[in-house]
Design an enzyme around this catalytic site. Structure first.
Site, PDB file in Angstrom:
ATOM      1  N   HIS A  46       0.828  -1.202   0.000  1.00 29.72           N
ATOM      2  CA  HIS A  46       0.000   0.000   0.000  1.00 29.72           C
ATOM      3  C   HIS A  46       0.867   1.258   0.000  1.00 29.72           C
ATOM      4  O   HIS A  46       1.680   1.474   0.894  1.00 29.72           O
ATOM      5  CB  HIS A  46      -0.933   0.036   1.215  1.00 29.72           C
ATOM      6  CG  HIS A  46      -1.830   1.231   1.193  1.00 29.72           C
ATOM      7  ND1 HIS A  46      -3.056   1.214   0.584  1.00 29.72           N
ATOM      8  CD2 HIS A  46      -1.651   2.488   1.645  1.00 29.72           C
ATOM      9  CE1 HIS A  46      -3.607   2.403   0.687  1.00 29.72           C
ATOM     10  NE2 HIS A  46      -2.765   3.201   1.327  1.00 29.72           N
ATOM     11  N   HIS A  99      -2.153   3.608  -8.328  1.00 31.27           N
ATOM     12  CA  HIS A  99      -2.492   2.678  -9.400  1.00 31.27           C
ATOM     13  C   HIS A  99      -2.300   3.341 -10.753  1.00 31.27           C
ATOM     14  O   HIS A  99      -2.383   4.554 -10.885  1.00 31.27           O
ATOM     15  CB  HIS A  99      -3.925   2.150  -9.253  1.00 31.27           C
ATOM     16  CG  HIS A  99      -4.992   3.209  -9.206  1.00 31.27           C
ATOM     17  ND1 HIS A  99      -5.202   4.001  -8.092  1.00 31.27           N
ATOM     18  CD2 HIS A  99      -5.893   3.602 -10.135  1.00 31.27           C
ATOM     19  CE1 HIS A  99      -6.211   4.832  -8.338  1.00 31.27           C
ATOM     20  NE2 HIS A  99      -6.634   4.620  -9.571  1.00 31.27           N
ATOM     21  N   HIS A 101      -3.718   3.351 -14.656  1.00 30.06           N
ATOM     22  CA  HIS A 101      -4.755   2.976 -15.609  1.00 30.06           C
ATOM     23  C   HIS A 101      -4.026   2.637 -16.905  1.00 30.06           C
ATOM     24  O   HIS A 101      -3.284   3.473 -17.432  1.00 30.06           O
ATOM     25  CB  HIS A 101      -5.714   4.139 -15.876  1.00 30.06           C
ATOM     26  CG  HIS A 101      -6.480   4.573 -14.685  1.00 30.06           C
ATOM     27  ND1 HIS A 101      -7.776   4.168 -14.446  1.00 30.06           N
ATOM     28  CD2 HIS A 101      -6.139   5.389 -13.661  1.00 30.06           C
ATOM     29  CE1 HIS A 101      -8.201   4.727 -13.319  1.00 30.06           C
ATOM     30  NE2 HIS A 101      -7.220   5.464 -12.828  1.00 30.06           N
TER      31      HIS A 101
END
Length: 119
Positions: A46, A99, A101
């Site tokens: 994380h 993250h 895309h």
């Protein structure tokens, strides 16, 4: 992180349509795709956003940069792809877990990236 959506997906508490997984990364189809191919690539470690990178975790993003083209090849995006990282609320980040895309066939996309649109 117990309240993080992507951490719950990594733990298997929330299902996803996986396209790639190894010890450090997971890639899966976005549930609200903005292009014909819209994959999310997340680290299993994380890290909230690019703003949260430091010497202890910068390798996470370095690894993501290597994984993105591998995943694009798996998805047969031979003509190219777009990799997008949104950072913070002002940058359009909706989930507080870094993250990428990975978008393919962007000519058919419903999202250009500028400005952010609700589609």
């Amino acid at each position: 992180m117990s309240d993080c959506l992507f951490c719950k997906i990594i733990a298997g508490d929330i299902p996803s349509k996986k396209v790639y997984e190894d010890d450090e990364y997971l890639a899966f189809w976005d549930i609200a795709p903005k292009a014909p191919v819209h994959i999310l690539l997340i680290p299993k470690k994380h890290v909230t956003s690019l703003y949260h990178l430091d010497d202890s975790n910068v390798s996470v993003v370095q690894g993501m940069m290597s994984k993105a083209p591998e995943i694009a090849k798996l998805m047969e995006l031979n003509d190219g792809f777009r990799a997008v990282v949104n950072t913070g609320d002002g940058g359009g980040q909706e989930v507080g877990h870094i993250h990428f895309h990975i978008l393919g066939d962007v000519r058919k996309a419903t999202w250009s990236g500028f400005p952010l649109q609700d589609n």
